[in-house]
Design an enzyme around this catalytic site. Structure first.
Site, short mmCIF file in Angstrom:
data_model
loop_
_atom_site.label_atom_id
_atom_site.label_comp_id
_atom_site.label_asym_id
_atom_site.label_seq_id
_atom_site.Cartn_x
_atom_site.Cartn_y
_atom_site.Cartn_z
CD GLU A 1 5.17 -2.25 2.05
OE1 GLU A 1 6.04 -1.42 1.72
OE2 GLU A 1 4.37 -2.76 1.33
CG ASP A 2 5.79 2.06 3.02
OD1 ASP A 2 4.98 1.04 2.64
OD2 ASP A 2 5.50 3.10 2.11
CG ASP B 1 -4.14 1.35 4.62
OD1 ASP B 1 -4.41 1.26 5.88
OD2 ASP B 1 -4.54 1.78 3.74
N GLY C 1 -3.49 -4.69 4.07
CA GLY C 1 -2.93 -5.89 4.12
C GLY C 1 -3.03 -6.54 2.62
CB THR D 1 0.45 -4.17 -0.87
OG1 THR D 1 -0.27 -3.13 -1.20
CG2 THR D 1 1.74 -4.27 -1.47
CG PHE E 1 -2.66 10.04 4.00
CD1 PHE E 1 -2.86 8.70 3.19
CD2 PHE E 1 -1.89 10.97 3.82
CE1 PHE E 1 -2.00 8.59 2.17
CE2 PHE E 1 -0.92 10.91 2.48
CZ PHE E 1 -0.91 9.59 1.57
CG ASP F 1 3.79 8.99 -1.95
OD1 ASP F 1 3.67 7.97 -1.35
OD2 ASP F 1 3.23 9.33 -2.81
NE ARG G 1 8.08 8.53 -2.66
CZ ARG G 1 7.03 7.67 -2.49
NH1 ARG G 1 7.12 6.73 -1.42
NH2 ARG G 1 6.44 7.06 -3.62
P1 5GP Z 1 -2.29 -2.18 1.76
O1 5GP Z 1 -2.27 -2.94 0.53
O2 5GP Z 1 -1.68 -2.56 2.79
O3 5GP Z 1 -3.73 -1.48 1.72
O4 5GP Z 1 -1.60 -0.52 1.35
C1 5GP Z 1 -0.20 -0.47 1.51
C2 5GP Z 1 0.37 0.64 0.67
O5 5GP Z 1 -0.61 1.72 0.96
C3 5GP Z 1 1.28 1.01 1.19
O6 5GP Z 1 2.46 0.45 0.77
C4 5GP Z 1 1.48 2.65 1.09
O7 5GP Z 1 1.99 2.76 -0.42
C5 5GP Z 1 0.08 3.08 1.02
N1 5GP Z 1 -0.60 3.57 2.06
C6 5GP Z 1 -1.18 3.11 3.12
N2 5GP Z 1 -1.63 4.12 4.20
C7 5GP Z 1 -0.81 5.01 3.82
C8 5GP Z 1 -0.57 5.92 4.69
O8 5GP Z 1 -1.22 6.57 5.77
N3 5GP Z 1 0.23 7.10 3.91
C9 5GP Z 1 1.06 6.90 2.97
N4 5GP Z 1 1.62 7.73 2.39
N5 5GP Z 1 0.86 5.71 2.25
C10 5GP Z 1 -0.26 4.82 2.56
MG MG Z 2 4.83 0.16 0.67
MG MG Z 3 2.27 6.10 -2.04
#
Ligand code: 5GP
Ligand code: MG
Ligand code: MG
Length: 179
Positions: free
Chosen positions: A102-103, A106, A108, A110, A155, A162, A168
């Protein structure tokens, strides 16, 4: 420090490519040790992880497979709002060691959803391997075995991530400049 403008926002370099590649190599080295003799299946979550997945895999030296999934959002009928569905998983993961690539983690939410969905298919093990982790924002308990970087709650874009689908392609990671 160099700056880039994407649409209406300005970003500045926070993690240069060389530093990213060094950390990614170290994560790969750990995986090579931890999964020796196991032939893990790497499951990269598109789109954000495409660059990370490529660099990680170039440093994996044990037998392995890689495949890709996507998360499709749709509005749920419950109060939880947007529900994410895992699409594109054609592999039978039963009995496999699965490493989710995973990239960024944040809140968690997802990853929790991924673990729940994949967990019903009875893999031998599910492991999270994220490039970035924002520990300050994590709201669900998650066991994150591999994280290349822990970063502040700002961010970021670049290296696969992106801003409104752009950025990207950037080789380095950039942080949003607060006005
Ligand atoms: P979560 O479900 O953990 O809150 O969010 C995960 C998703 O939010 C990541 O897979 C990504 O797509 C997006 N995301 C969270 N923080 C960032 C950030 O700082 N930059 C970007 N580009 N995407 C983010
Ligand atoms: Mg992601
Ligand atoms: Mg995105």
């Amino acid at each position: 420090m160099s700056r880039v403008t994407i649409k209406d926002k300005t970003f500045e370099t926070s993690l240069p490519e060389a530093e990213i590649l060094e950390r990614v190599k170290r994560i790969a080295d750990r995986i090579n040790k931890d999964f020796e003799g196991k032939t893990p299946l790497f499951l990269a979550v598109l789109n954000g992880s495409f660059m990370y997945a490529a660099d990680l895999m170039k440093n994996i030296t044990i037998p392995c497979e890689i495949s890709f999934v996507k998360l499709a959002s749709y509005q749920g009928t419950t109060s939880t709002g947007a529900i994410k569905e895992v699409i594109g998983l054609n592999e039978d993961i039963r009995g496999r060691e699965v490493i989710i690539v995973e990239d960024i983690v944040d809140t968690g939410a997802t990853m929790k959803r991924m673990l729940e969905t994949l967990g019903t298919r009875e893999p031998a093990g599910l492991h999270i391997c994220t490039l970035l982790l924002k520990p300050g924002k994590l709201t669900v308990p998650l066991d994150i075995e591999y994280a290349a970087f822990e970063i502040p709650n700002d961010f970021i874009v670049g290296y696969g991530l992106d801003y409104d689908q752009e950025g990207r392609n950037l080789r380095d990671i950039y942080t949003l400049v607060k006005e």
